[in-house]
Structure formats: C-alpha cells, structure tokens
Design a protein around this motif. Structure first.
Motif, PDB file in Angstrom:
ATOM      1  N   LEU A 195       8.392   5.020   6.725  1.00  0.00           N
ATOM      2  CA  LEU A 195       9.532   4.450   5.998  1.00  0.00           C
ATOM      3  C   LEU A 195      10.763   5.318   6.220  1.00  0.00           C
ATOM      4  O   LEU A 195      10.686   6.543   6.138  1.00  0.00           O
ATOM      5  N   ASP A 196      11.906   4.688   6.504  1.00  0.00           N
ATOM      6  CA  ASP A 196      13.185   5.381   6.677  1.00  0.00           C
ATOM      7  C   ASP A 196      14.045   5.175   5.443  1.00  0.00           C
ATOM      8  O   ASP A 196      14.020   4.093   4.843  1.00  0.00           O
ATOM      9  N   TYR A 197      14.832   6.194   5.096  1.00  0.00           N
ATOM     10  CA  TYR A 197      15.775   6.065   3.987  1.00  0.00           C
ATOM     11  C   TYR A 197      16.949   7.004   4.217  1.00  0.00           C
ATOM     12  O   TYR A 197      16.853   7.972   4.966  1.00  0.00           O
ATOM     13  N   THR A 198      18.069   6.681   3.588  1.00  0.00           N
ATOM     14  CA  THR A 198      19.291   7.467   3.724  1.00  0.00           C
ATOM     15  C   THR A 198      19.915   7.680   2.355  1.00  0.00           C
ATOM     16  O   THR A 198      19.968   6.760   1.536  1.00  0.00           O
ATOM     17  N   GLN A 199      20.395   8.891   2.108  1.00  0.00           N
ATOM     18  CA  GLN A 199      21.056   9.236   0.856  1.00  0.00           C
ATOM     19  C   GLN A 199      22.399   9.892   1.172  1.00  0.00           C
ATOM     20  O   GLN A 199      22.497  10.729   2.078  1.00  0.00           O
ATOM     21  N   ILE A 200      23.425   9.529   0.410  1.00  0.00           N
ATOM     22  CA  ILE A 200      24.738  10.132   0.544  1.00  0.00           C
ATOM     23  C   ILE A 200      24.886  11.149  -0.587  1.00  0.00           C
ATOM     24  O   ILE A 200      24.722  10.788  -1.759  1.00  0.00           O
ATOM     25  N   ILE A 201      25.196  12.384  -0.230  1.00  0.00           N
ATOM     26  CA  ILE A 201      25.292  13.455  -1.220  1.00  0.00           C
ATOM     27  C   ILE A 201      26.767  13.826  -1.369  1.00  0.00           C
ATOM     28  O   ILE A 201      27.399  14.315  -0.435  1.00  0.00           O
ATOM     29  N   TYR A 202      27.300  13.554  -2.563  1.00  0.00           N
ATOM     30  CA  TYR A 202      28.699  13.876  -2.878  1.00  0.00           C
ATOM     31  C   TYR A 202      28.805  15.305  -3.389  1.00  0.00           C
ATOM     32  O   TYR A 202      27.876  15.820  -3.984  1.00  0.00           O
ATOM     33  N   ASP A 207       0.811  -1.224   0.000  1.00  0.00           N
ATOM     34  CA  ASP A 207       0.000   0.000   0.000  1.00  0.00           C
ATOM     35  C   ASP A 207       0.842   1.270   0.000  1.00  0.00           C
ATOM     36  O   ASP A 207       0.347   2.340  -0.340  1.00  0.00           O
ATOM     37  N   PHE A 208       2.143   1.162   0.394  1.00  0.00           N
ATOM     38  CA  PHE A 208       2.973   2.351   0.550  1.00  0.00           C
ATOM     39  C   PHE A 208       4.439   1.965   0.429  1.00  0.00           C
ATOM     40  O   PHE A 208       4.926   1.133   1.186  1.00  0.00           O
ATOM     41  N   TRP A 209       5.139   2.516  -0.571  1.00  0.00           N
ATOM     42  CA  TRP A 209       6.574   2.308  -0.698  1.00  0.00           C
ATOM     43  C   TRP A 209       7.215   3.470  -1.432  1.00  0.00           C
ATOM     44  O   TRP A 209       6.528   4.258  -2.077  1.00  0.00           O
ATOM     45  N   VAL A 210       8.537   3.581  -1.305  1.00  0.00           N
ATOM     46  CA  VAL A 210       9.289   4.703  -1.870  1.00  0.00           C
ATOM     47  C   VAL A 210      10.490   4.172  -2.643  1.00  0.00           C
ATOM     48  O   VAL A 210      11.189   3.288  -2.165  1.00  0.00           O
ATOM     49  N   GLU A 211      10.725   4.722  -3.830  1.00  0.00           N
ATOM     50  CA  GLU A 211      11.917   4.413  -4.624  1.00  0.00           C
ATOM     51  C   GLU A 211      12.767   5.676  -4.701  1.00  0.00           C
ATOM     52  O   GLU A 211      12.248   6.763  -4.967  1.00  0.00           O
ATOM     53  N   TYR A 212      14.075   5.529  -4.488  1.00  0.00           N
ATOM     54  CA  TYR A 212      14.976   6.681  -4.463  1.00  0.00           C
ATOM     55  C   TYR A 212      16.385   6.228  -4.827  1.00  0.00           C
ATOM     56  O   TYR A 212      16.654   5.040  -4.954  1.00  0.00           O
ATOM     57  N   ASN A 213      17.293   7.190  -5.004  1.00  0.00           N
ATOM     58  CA  ASN A 213      18.709   6.915  -5.255  1.00  0.00           C
ATOM     59  C   ASN A 213      19.488   7.096  -3.956  1.00  0.00           C
ATOM     60  O   ASN A 213      19.297   8.081  -3.248  1.00  0.00           O
ATOM     61  N   ARG A 214      20.379   6.149  -3.661  1.00  0.00           N
ATOM     62  CA  ARG A 214      21.191   6.235  -2.437  1.00  0.00           C
ATOM     63  C   ARG A 214      22.294   7.283  -2.553  1.00  0.00           C
ATOM     64  O   ARG A 214      22.667   7.907  -1.578  1.00  0.00           O
ATOM     65  N   PHE A 215      22.864   7.425  -3.744  1.00  0.00           N
ATOM     66  CA  PHE A 215      24.018   8.301  -3.945  1.00  0.00           C
ATOM     67  C   PHE A 215      23.638   9.437  -4.880  1.00  0.00           C
ATOM     68  O   PHE A 215      23.185   9.206  -5.991  1.00  0.00           O
ATOM     69  N   LEU A 216      23.851  10.677  -4.412  1.00  0.00           N
ATOM     70  CA  LEU A 216      23.464  11.863  -5.171  1.00  0.00           C
ATOM     71  C   LEU A 216      24.663  12.772  -5.373  1.00  0.00           C
ATOM     72  O   LEU A 216      25.636  12.704  -4.629  1.00  0.00           O
TER      73      LEU A 216
END
Length: 165
Positions: free
Chosen positions: A157-164, A59-68
C-alpha cells in the motif's frame, strides 16, 4: 485638492478609494477560502485529512492523516487479518527516517531492518481475526512524506502525507 462634502472640507482621491475597496474584497475572499480549507481539514483534522490506503474491510488496509503538523504526534492504524500466530509486515525505511516512532499498540515483539525496509513482528492473540496495530509517529521535518507498507507475498500500500511547519 480640497473639496467640499456637505459641511466638511476634505481631501480625498476616489480612484485610490476604489482600489482600496477592491483589495479589501480580495482579502476577505482569501480569508474566507482559508477558513473553509481549515474546516475541511487542509491544515489538520477534518474530512479532507483522513485517508485510507487499501480497501477497508479487506485483509490489509491502513488509515492515516494526509496533513500533519511538525512535531505533533499522529496515528497510523494498520489493519491486518492473518491466520498465523505472528503478524509480520514492513514499512518503507525512507518514510520512517522522516518520523520518530513514539510507540506502537500493541508493543512490537521484534523489528528487523534492511537497506530499504523495516520489518515489524507482532504477536497475534486471536489468529483468524483482524488485528489493529497503531503506530504513534512524530514528524521530524516539514516535507511531503511518501511511504509504503506491505506484507511479504501479498499486497503493498502507498500513502503520502504533507507535513506543515
């Protein structure tokens, strides 16, 4: 010390030459590791870069990029299934302060803020069917950005992204 090698008289230090060859091989290995890491997506698009928070198809999910990359626009796709005529969810305010919200698809109907969250309300054209909401975000600083997305009285939902840089 000058030595004769064939018809040539040259100076050389074989111990120094061996150390130089060893350093060259280490350098080649490091370059190969960086190339493999780049192909796998450690520095941008690739299989290691794409991530999903939540269970795809639920019913609920998120798609994202880990490295930005700093100042390069990225997309966060949020999938929600709801029977209501409006979809309302929240995002962590700390996460949003490290990003510039460029736009959303579909457009936001209304946004509400609290001390730690920003609530977004979107119209639901086909209640009962899954809706994809895309946030176009641009990182503002090099950091490790951790965030949460949630629906009231449902999951978070938890998520983490690394921004270079």
């Amino acid at each position: 010390m000058i030595q004769r090698v064939g018809d040539l008289e040259i100076t050389y230090d074989m111990d120094f030459q061996r150390r130089e060859w060893r350093i060259q091989r280490i350098g080649w290995g490091l370059m190969a590791l960086f190339a493999v890491a780049a192909l796998l997506g450690l520095f941008g698009g690739g299989p290691l870069s794409s991530a999903t928070a939540g269970k795809e198809g639920s019913d609920f999910w998120v798609e994202y990029n880990r490295f930005l990359r700093l100042t390069k626009t990225t997309e966060v796709h949020i999938y929600i299934q709801s029977d209501a005529d409006r979809i309302r969810f929240w995002m962590d305010r700390d996460y949003l302060t490290s990003m510039e919200l460029v736009r959303t698809t579909p457009p936001v109907e209304r946004a509400e803020t609290t001390s730690d969250r920003v609530y977004f309300v979107f119209p639901q054209s086909r209640p009962g069917e899954p809706v994809q909401i895309t946030f176009f975000l641009r990182p503002l600083k090099s950091t490790i950005a951790s965030g949460q997305i949630g629906i009231d009285n449902r999951s978070t939902l938890d998520y983490t992204q690394i921004i270079y840089p």
